[in-house]
Design a protein around this motif. Sequence first.
Motif, mmCIF file in Angstrom:
data_model
loop_
_atom_site.group_PDB
_atom_site.id
_atom_site.type_symbol
_atom_site.label_atom_id
_atom_site.label_comp_id
_atom_site.label_asym_id
_atom_site.label_seq_id
_atom_site.Cartn_x
_atom_site.Cartn_y
_atom_site.Cartn_z
ATOM 1 N N HIS A 29 0.886 -1.167 0.000
ATOM 2 C CA HIS A 29 0.000 0.000 0.000
ATOM 3 C C HIS A 29 0.922 1.214 0.000
ATOM 4 O O HIS A 29 1.579 1.508 0.998
ATOM 5 C CB HIS A 29 -0.918 0.012 1.216
ATOM 6 N N ILE A 30 0.989 1.892 -1.136
ATOM 7 C CA ILE A 30 1.974 2.949 -1.345
ATOM 8 C C ILE A 30 1.279 4.258 -1.679
ATOM 9 O O ILE A 30 0.463 4.311 -2.603
ATOM 10 C CB ILE A 30 2.943 2.605 -2.508
ATOM 11 N N GLU A 31 1.630 5.308 -0.951
ATOM 12 C CA GLU A 31 1.133 6.655 -1.248
ATOM 13 C C GLU A 31 2.266 7.646 -1.034
ATOM 14 O O GLU A 31 2.568 8.030 0.096
ATOM 15 C CB GLU A 31 -0.054 7.014 -0.348
ATOM 16 N N THR A 32 2.887 8.071 -2.135
ATOM 17 C CA THR A 32 3.991 9.024 -2.046
ATOM 18 C C THR A 32 3.655 10.378 -2.663
ATOM 19 O O THR A 32 4.418 11.322 -2.496
ATOM 20 C CB THR A 32 5.251 8.495 -2.763
ATOM 21 N N PHE A 36 4.368 7.547 -10.539
ATOM 22 C CA PHE A 36 5.316 6.578 -11.096
ATOM 23 C C PHE A 36 6.188 5.970 -9.999
ATOM 24 O O PHE A 36 6.529 4.785 -10.057
ATOM 25 C CB PHE A 36 6.191 7.228 -12.171
ATOM 26 N N PHE A 37 6.531 6.758 -8.995
ATOM 27 C CA PHE A 37 7.309 6.254 -7.861
ATOM 28 C C PHE A 37 6.490 5.216 -7.085
ATOM 29 O O PHE A 37 7.011 4.173 -6.683
ATOM 30 C CB PHE A 37 7.724 7.420 -6.970
ATOM 31 N N GLY A 128 6.653 10.155 -16.088
ATOM 32 C CA GLY A 128 5.504 10.573 -15.299
ATOM 33 C C GLY A 128 5.879 11.807 -14.505
ATOM 34 O O GLY A 128 6.406 12.779 -15.042
ATOM 35 N N GLU A 129 5.669 11.752 -13.200
ATOM 36 C CA GLU A 129 6.017 12.877 -12.319
ATOM 37 C C GLU A 129 7.337 12.646 -11.582
ATOM 38 O O GLU A 129 7.653 13.384 -10.641
ATOM 39 C CB GLU A 129 4.884 13.111 -11.305
ATOM 40 N N LEU A 130 8.099 11.637 -11.997
ATOM 41 C CA LEU A 130 9.372 11.325 -11.347
ATOM 42 C C LEU A 130 10.540 11.831 -12.189
ATOM 43 O O LEU A 130 10.685 11.449 -13.349
ATOM 44 C CB LEU A 130 9.516 9.813 -11.129
ATOM 45 N N ASP A 131 11.370 12.690 -11.595
ATOM 46 C CA ASP A 131 12.603 13.110 -12.257
ATOM 47 C C ASP A 131 13.545 11.918 -12.316
ATOM 48 O O ASP A 131 13.826 11.291 -11.286
ATOM 49 C CB ASP A 131 13.270 14.254 -11.497
ATOM 50 N N THR A 132 14.049 11.605 -13.503
ATOM 51 C CA THR A 132 14.886 10.409 -13.647
ATOM 52 C C THR A 132 16.174 10.499 -12.820
ATOM 53 O O THR A 132 16.685 9.477 -12.366
ATOM 54 C CB THR A 132 15.225 10.144 -15.125
ATOM 55 N N GLU A 133 16.698 11.709 -12.596
ATOM 56 C CA GLU A 133 17.925 11.820 -11.803
ATOM 57 C C GLU A 133 17.704 11.402 -10.346
ATOM 58 O O GLU A 133 18.662 11.109 -9.628
ATOM 59 C CB GLU A 133 18.485 13.243 -11.865
ATOM 60 N N ILE A 164 13.962 2.052 -15.702
ATOM 61 C CA ILE A 164 13.769 2.271 -14.262
ATOM 62 C C ILE A 164 13.036 1.099 -13.639
ATOM 63 O O ILE A 164 13.403 0.611 -12.558
ATOM 64 C CB ILE A 164 13.013 3.591 -14.015
ATOM 65 N N GLU A 165 12.006 0.610 -14.320
ATOM 66 C CA GLU A 165 11.244 -0.516 -13.774
ATOM 67 C C GLU A 165 12.108 -1.766 -13.664
ATOM 68 O O GLU A 165 12.022 -2.512 -12.681
ATOM 69 C CB GLU A 165 10.001 -0.781 -14.626
#
Length: 195
Positions: A29-32, A36-37, A128-133, A164-165
Amino acid sequence: MERSASITRKTKETDISIELLLDGTGKSHIETGIGFFDHMLEGFAKHGFFDLTVQLKGDLHVDGHHSVEDAGIVLGTAIREALGDKVGIKRYGSCILPMDDALALCAVDLCGRPYFDFDCHFTSQRVGELDTELVREFFYAISYSAGMNLHIKMLSGINNHHMIEAMFKAFARALDEAVSKDPRISDVLSTKGSL
């Protein structure tokens, strides 16, 4: 004995609560606040057979850096705490994982000494909303807070989502192997007698 940890960390930038069960079934159960994270952490739990709950509120109006890095710090701390004295664990784990065009290598040593090596060059600034760095920052934070030697290399890849995945899943499988117990190991797997 259940190998689990519940860690909270609150700063002016983030408020994080993580619950981790190493010997789980892959429930999460993930909520960040970063979709995408969330997806990557769900994949980590599923493919490592870890039960994982993450509740994170961060200063996303600034950017995702504090949220992602601090999540790595807290998850690494949870891994370290859940492992306890490390008696009986295999200590080492590795995985080469394909995902379509991407091929990721991950190797883990739960030696108690942090070291991190990351070899991947992204061609997009965001997925998505995740910066790749921030992918590197996340794994770096895990390595140092867990006391883990962690190597991640992208052997090949074109699509940044797949790359990333593949990393998150390869890390999950390598860590699952490293934390697993071997009946032949009666103490810790070290000639020093401690990890």
